[in-house]
Motif scaffolding. Structure first.
Motif, short mmCIF file in Angstrom:
data_model
loop_
_atom_site.label_atom_id
_atom_site.label_comp_id
_atom_site.label_asym_id
_atom_site.label_seq_id
_atom_site.Cartn_x
_atom_site.Cartn_y
_atom_site.Cartn_z
N THR A 214 38.19 0.36 57.86
CA THR A 214 39.56 -0.15 57.85
C THR A 214 40.09 -0.26 56.43
OG1 THR A 214 41.00 -1.95 58.61
CG2 THR A 214 38.86 -2.59 57.73
N ASP A 231 42.75 4.22 57.88
CA ASP A 231 43.70 3.60 58.80
C ASP A 231 44.99 3.31 58.04
OD1 ASP A 231 43.75 1.02 57.64
OD2 ASP A 231 42.88 0.02 59.36
N ASP A 238 41.84 -5.46 58.88
CA ASP A 238 42.28 -5.68 60.25
C ASP A 238 41.55 -4.70 61.16
OD1 ASP A 238 43.61 -3.18 60.07
OD2 ASP A 238 45.43 -4.16 59.32
N LYS A 240 42.94 -2.30 63.07
CA LYS A 240 43.72 -1.13 63.44
C LYS A 240 42.90 0.16 63.37
CE LYS A 240 48.35 -2.82 62.29
NZ LYS A 240 49.56 -2.58 61.47
N SER A 243 41.79 1.26 67.02
CA SER A 243 42.81 1.83 67.90
C SER A 243 43.35 3.14 67.34
CB SER A 243 43.95 0.83 68.11
OG SER A 243 44.56 0.47 66.88
N GLU A 244 43.53 3.20 66.02
CA GLU A 244 44.08 4.42 65.43
C GLU A 244 43.08 5.57 65.47
OE1 GLU A 244 47.24 2.24 62.38
OE2 GLU A 244 45.53 3.36 61.56
#
Length: 329
Positions: A214, A231, A238, A240, A243-244
């Motif tokens: 991340t 990311d 975080d 993300k 999901s990314e």
């Protein structure tokens, strides 16, 4: 992994990639000020400790306090790991260095002491290794300890980063560890799961460690896109990344990361960590503590120096999360 791009950068812990962009830091910026005199405070805890010693209560030896020099080192690292409210490339390299010092043998400082930083698989960390070597020389602390402390510090310095308990007292070694153990950014998930299992890590641990990406950037997996983040919020800590990576929306995704996101053994944790940062933080901290102790034989003699890390505590970290994350759903 980013602990390779990363403590290791990104630790990674886990370092399925070479993930760093260059950063310019003057050697004098890594000078650690001399520790200020510590004024002893008379607290109730100490008073009761005296009575305990007189009357023999408990019979336990008091835990050793973290040497004050680590607080001075922490101040120096903060200046290098935080810029414009985000974690820097120096922080990414520090996280990565944890993984690279430990995973191919032991957390023994050989990354610096045996000049493993000059190896091709450790490209991108040369400057960090030189700077940490200077800090260790100035302060007379162990190099192995400094690498792990710097990694935990870097994670905590990244906005949103959790507190990773860190201990000092490891034995340094100038004997180089084996080459060819650290995975590349092109490794497939099946091989990674097997490699990490040999080191005592479950697929769940592996999925948690790879989340250090991340805060990672890649430089060597695809040189034509050197400096690409893994990311969209590379300066903060975080979830993300998960999901990314799964949706193919990250600025850049390592082939190894894509493989892990699709493997039956690690896809589940990817989904869970994408849904809850609290769950990921908990899993990551546990796996990083395990990583930081690889090959360490004198675990019982280590001194807890978590208190020297940047502000915050585990309880405060938990309170700052939303209810969904506090319950670790």
């Amino acid at each position: 992994m980013y602990i390779r791009n990363v403590l290791i950068s990104g630790l990674a812990a886990a370092s399925t990639a070479q993930a760093y962009s260059n950063y310019t830091i003057r050697e004098e910026d890594w000078t650690v000020p001399a520790p200020a005199p510590v004024q002893e405070k008379r607290t109730l805890a100490k008073i009761f400790g005296i009575f305990d010693g007189i009357f023999g209560g408990g019979g336990k030896e008091p835990a050793q306090e973290c040497p004050a020099v680590w607080t001075q080192i922490s101040s120096t690292l903060t200046q290098q790991f935080l810029g414009d409210g985000q974690c820097t490339d120096a922080a990414r390299a520090a996280i990565r260095s944890s993984f690279h010092d430990c995973f191919n043998g032991a957390c023994d400082g050989s990354l610096i002491l045996a000049n493993e930083c000059s190896n091709n698989e450790n490209r991108g960390m040369e400057r960090l290794c030189g700077n940490l070597a200077n800090v260790a020389s100035q302060t007379k602390v162990g190099v192995a300890d400094l690498i792990q402390f710097a990694a935990a510090h870097a994670v905590k310095t990244c906005p949103g980063g959790p507190t990773i308990p860190v201990k000092v007292g490891r034995k340094d070694s100038s004997e180089a560890n084996a080459l060819g153990v650290l995975p590349s950014g092109h490794a497939n998930a099946k091989d990674l799961v097997g490699l990490f299992a040999q080191k005592g890590f479950s697929p769940y641990d592996l999925a948690a460690l790879i989340g250090a990406h991340t805060a990672a950037k890649q430089r060597f997996t695809d040189p034509s896109k050197a400096g690409s983040a893994l990311d969209s919020t590379v300066g903060t800590w975080d979830n993300k990344y998960y999901s990314e990576t799964m949706r193919g929306r990250a600025p850049f995704t390592l082939p190894s990361d894509k493989s892990l996101a699709q493997n039956p053994l690690t896809a589940g944790p990817f989904i869970a960590f994408a849904a809850s940062k609290g769950m990921w933080d908990s899993a990551f901290v546990s796996a990083m503590v395990k990583m930081s102790m690889l090959g360490v034989e004198n675990k019982g003699d280590l001194i807890d120096c978590t208190s020297a890390l940047p502000g915050g505590s585990k309880k405060r970290d938990v309170r700052s999360r939303n209810l969904f994350d506090r319950l670790k759903w």
